[in-house]
Design a protein around this motif. Structure first.
Motif, PDB file in Angstrom:
ATOM      1  N   PRO A 269       0.783  -1.238   0.000  1.00  0.00           N
ATOM      2  CA  PRO A 269       0.000   0.000   0.000  1.00  0.00           C
ATOM      3  C   PRO A 269       0.812   1.284   0.000  1.00  0.00           C
ATOM      4  CG  PRO A 269      -1.035  -1.595   1.434  1.00  0.00           C
ATOM      5  CD  PRO A 269       0.257  -2.206   0.989  1.00  0.00           C
ATOM      6  N   ASP A 270       1.805   1.391   0.892  1.00  0.00           N
ATOM      7  CA  ASP A 270       2.579   2.637   0.947  1.00  0.00           C
ATOM      8  C   ASP A 270       3.396   2.843  -0.326  1.00  0.00           C
ATOM      9  OD1 ASP A 270       4.174   0.475   1.565  1.00  0.00           O
ATOM     10  OD2 ASP A 270       5.389   1.542   3.039  1.00  0.00           O
ATOM     11  N   GLU A 271       3.919   1.737  -0.866  1.00  0.00           N
ATOM     12  CA  GLU A 271       4.681   1.815  -2.110  1.00  0.00           C
ATOM     13  C   GLU A 271       3.774   2.220  -3.272  1.00  0.00           C
ATOM     14  OE1 GLU A 271       7.380  -1.139  -4.976  1.00  0.00           O
ATOM     15  OE2 GLU A 271       6.286  -1.950  -3.261  1.00  0.00           O
ATOM     16  N   ALA A 272       2.594   1.627  -3.333  1.00  0.00           N
ATOM     17  CA  ALA A 272       1.645   1.929  -4.410  1.00  0.00           C
ATOM     18  C   ALA A 272       1.230   3.398  -4.387  1.00  0.00           C
ATOM     19  CB  ALA A 272       0.415   1.032  -4.280  1.00  0.00           C
ATOM     20  N   ILE A 273       0.960   3.912  -3.189  1.00  0.00           N
ATOM     21  CA  ILE A 273       0.553   5.309  -3.066  1.00  0.00           C
ATOM     22  C   ILE A 273       1.681   6.237  -3.514  1.00  0.00           C
ATOM     23  CG2 ILE A 273      -0.007   7.128  -1.391  1.00  0.00           C
ATOM     24  CD1 ILE A 273      -1.628   4.982   0.142  1.00  0.00           C
ATOM     25  N   ASN A 274       2.907   5.954  -3.091  1.00  0.00           N
ATOM     26  CA  ASN A 274       4.042   6.795  -3.493  1.00  0.00           C
ATOM     27  C   ASN A 274       4.244   6.798  -5.000  1.00  0.00           C
ATOM     28  OD1 ASN A 274       4.739   7.725  -0.941  1.00  0.00           O
ATOM     29  ND2 ASN A 274       6.053   5.965  -0.510  1.00  0.00           N
ATOM     30  N   LYS A 275       4.090   5.632  -5.631  1.00  0.00           N
ATOM     31  CA  LYS A 275       4.218   5.553  -7.092  1.00  0.00           C
ATOM     32  C   LYS A 275       3.146   6.400  -7.781  1.00  0.00           C
ATOM     33  CE  LYS A 275       6.168   0.858  -7.467  1.00  0.00           C
ATOM     34  NZ  LYS A 275       5.839  -0.529  -7.879  1.00  0.00           N
ATOM     35  N   CYS A 276       1.940   6.332  -7.257  1.00  0.00           N
ATOM     36  CA  CYS A 276       0.843   7.113  -7.840  1.00  0.00           C
ATOM     37  C   CYS A 276       1.113   8.619  -7.721  1.00  0.00           C
ATOM     38  CB  CYS A 276      -0.474   6.775  -7.141  1.00  0.00           C
ATOM     39  SG  CYS A 276      -1.166   5.170  -7.549  1.00  0.00           S
ATOM     40  N   LEU A 277       1.568   9.043  -6.560  1.00  0.00           N
ATOM     41  CA  LEU A 277       1.798  10.469  -6.343  1.00  0.00           C
ATOM     42  C   LEU A 277       2.967  10.983  -7.175  1.00  0.00           C
ATOM     43  CD1 LEU A 277       1.167  10.718  -2.488  1.00  0.00           C
ATOM     44  CD2 LEU A 277      -0.446  11.060  -4.370  1.00  0.00           C
ATOM     45  N   GLU A 278       3.976  10.125  -7.376  1.00  0.00           N
ATOM     46  CA  GLU A 278       5.090  10.510  -8.252  1.00  0.00           C
ATOM     47  C   GLU A 278       4.603  10.698  -9.687  1.00  0.00           C
ATOM     48  OE1 GLU A 278       8.222   7.665  -7.893  1.00  0.00           O
ATOM     49  OE2 GLU A 278       8.601   8.120  -5.777  1.00  0.00           O
ATOM     50  N   LYS A 279       3.746   9.799 -10.141  1.00  0.00           N
ATOM     51  CA  LYS A 279       3.191   9.926 -11.495  1.00  0.00           C
ATOM     52  C   LYS A 279       2.353  11.200 -11.610  1.00  0.00           C
ATOM     53  CE  LYS A 279       1.978   9.050 -15.693  1.00  0.00           C
ATOM     54  NZ  LYS A 279       2.942   9.290 -16.794  1.00  0.00           N
ATOM     55  N   ALA A 280       1.578  11.490 -10.579  1.00  0.00           N
ATOM     56  CA  ALA A 280       0.715  12.674 -10.606  1.00  0.00           C
ATOM     57  C   ALA A 280       1.506  13.953 -10.805  1.00  0.00           C
ATOM     58  CB  ALA A 280      -0.095  12.753  -9.314  1.00  0.00           C
ATOM     59  N   GLU A 281       2.723  13.983 -10.272  1.00  0.00           N
ATOM     60  CA  GLU A 281       3.568  15.171 -10.408  1.00  0.00           C
ATOM     61  C   GLU A 281       3.912  15.457 -11.866  1.00  0.00           C
ATOM     62  OE1 GLU A 281       6.354  16.194  -6.780  1.00  0.00           O
ATOM     63  OE2 GLU A 281       6.728  14.127  -7.437  1.00  0.00           O
TER      64      GLU A 281
ATOM     65  N   TYR B 108      -4.791   2.872   3.782  1.00  0.00           N
ATOM     66  CA  TYR B 108      -3.807   3.941   3.644  1.00  0.00           C
ATOM     67  C   TYR B 108      -4.276   4.972   2.622  1.00  0.00           C
ATOM     68  CZ  TYR B 108      -0.660   0.702   6.054  1.00  0.00           C
ATOM     69  OH  TYR B 108      -0.092  -0.161   6.955  1.00  0.00           O
ATOM     70  N   ALA B 109      -3.866   6.214   2.811  1.00  0.00           N
ATOM     71  CA  ALA B 109      -4.212   7.275   1.862  1.00  0.00           C
ATOM     72  C   ALA B 109      -3.063   8.266   1.762  1.00  0.00           C
ATOM     73  CB  ALA B 109      -5.483   7.994   2.288  1.00  0.00           C
ATOM     74  N   GLY B 110      -2.953   8.914   0.607  1.00  0.00           N
ATOM     75  CA  GLY B 110      -1.945   9.945   0.405  1.00  0.00           C
ATOM     76  C   GLY B 110      -2.484  10.993  -0.544  1.00  0.00           C
ATOM     77  N   LYS B 111      -1.881  12.174  -0.527  1.00  0.00           N
ATOM     78  CA  LYS B 111      -2.359  13.232  -1.408  1.00  0.00           C
ATOM     79  C   LYS B 111      -1.195  14.055  -1.927  1.00  0.00           C
ATOM     80  CE  LYS B 111      -3.168  16.919   1.993  1.00  0.00           C
ATOM     81  NZ  LYS B 111      -2.375  18.004   1.371  1.00  0.00           N
ATOM     82  N   ILE B 112      -1.465  14.750  -3.020  1.00  0.00           N
ATOM     83  CA  ILE B 112      -0.498  15.686  -3.572  1.00  0.00           C
ATOM     84  C   ILE B 112      -1.266  16.857  -4.169  1.00  0.00           C
ATOM     85  CG2 ILE B 112      -0.387  14.665  -5.895  1.00  0.00           C
ATOM     86  CD1 ILE B 112       2.674  15.146  -5.770  1.00  0.00           C
ATOM     87  N   GLY B 113      -0.654  18.036  -4.158  1.00  0.00           N
ATOM     88  CA  GLY B 113      -1.320  19.207  -4.694  1.00  0.00           C
ATOM     89  C   GLY B 113      -2.366  19.742  -3.741  1.00  0.00           C
TER      90      GLY B 113
END
Length: 247
Positions: free
Chosen positions: A194-206, A221-226
């Protein structure tokens, strides 16, 4: 504010529409039919538009819906069909606004375009995650009054193609076509723990332009960017495509 609520199903398009007057529901049906015909006719001549998982160039005389989808796909580095639901919702709202509508929400399989004169809360649906139905996003009228897009991609819910395992990738942008393609693109990177998947998603979003913010849920788990809208607690167990407004 939203006196009329109707589900509109035309082939693969399944829209839940909320609006202020019945005439805008009739207008929405006409818009969906017209744009689906434009899209289907283009695909008959250009079948790669339907099947490609990478951006596709389109001709200058292509229909408006095709150009919007191609632009969204190119922006997120995915095929144009990744934005079809969000694009149709966007065109429904834009056409209604053109005819004087001030309050309308078009939800198409979790991809929302809206325009409203007040704050709107959109509930989070994230499958079996404990966050699902417990929180919502309060979108303030400064954004809703100009038109806004909230689109969700999931690797665990629904029939849309996703290469990842995120329960929800929620993307906020001024255009739901842009948000829809981006949600698919970002969701494809949700692999691993989960933590790895979220980090990969947020990196792509950038790497994707024209987004306000992204919120990713994988399990608990949850993460956000922007910049995402204010998170608010809700007590509603929302199903996919349900939303509610804060007056």
């Amino acid at each position: 504010m939203f006196l009329f609520n109707e589900k509109i199903s035309i082939k693969e398009t399944n829209i839940t529409l909320k609006t202020e007057a019945e005439k805008f529901i009739k207008l929405a049906k006409k818009t969906i039919l017209r744009e689906r015909i434009n899209l289907e006719n283009y695909i008959l001549k250009h079948p790669e538009f339907l099947t490609s998982y990478v951006p596709v160039r389109v001709s200058v005389d292509a229909p408006k819906i095709v150009k919007i989808m191609a632009r969204a796909g190119e922006n997120a580095d995915v095929g144009p069909m990744a934005s079809v639901a969000g694009t149709i919702s966007q065109m429904v709202v834009e056409n209604a606004v053109k005819y004087g509508c001030k309050n309308i929400i078009s939800e198409n399989g979790g991809d929302i375009a809206l325009r409203a004169e007040k704050d709107i809360v959109v509930g989070l649906y994230a499958g079996t995650s404990s966050l699902s139905g417990q929180i919502g996003f309060k979108i303030e009228k400064e954004k809703t009054s100009k038109g806004y897009g909230v689109c969700t991609s999931s690797g665990t819910v629904g029939h849309s193609v996703s290469l990842g395992n995120a329960d929800a990738v929620v993307v906020f942008a001024k255009e739901s076509s842009i948000a829809d393609a981006a949600a698919t693109s970002i969701g494809n990177f949700a692999t691993g723990a989960p933590d790895e998947a979220i980090n990969k998603c947020l990196e792509k979003a950038e790497d994707i332009d024209y987004l306000d913010g992204v919120f990713v849920v994988v399990g608990e788990y949850a993460g956000k960017i922007g910049k995402i809208p204010q998170l608010v607690k809700t007590d509603k167990k929302v199903a996919l495509g349900e939303f509610f407004e804060m007056i």
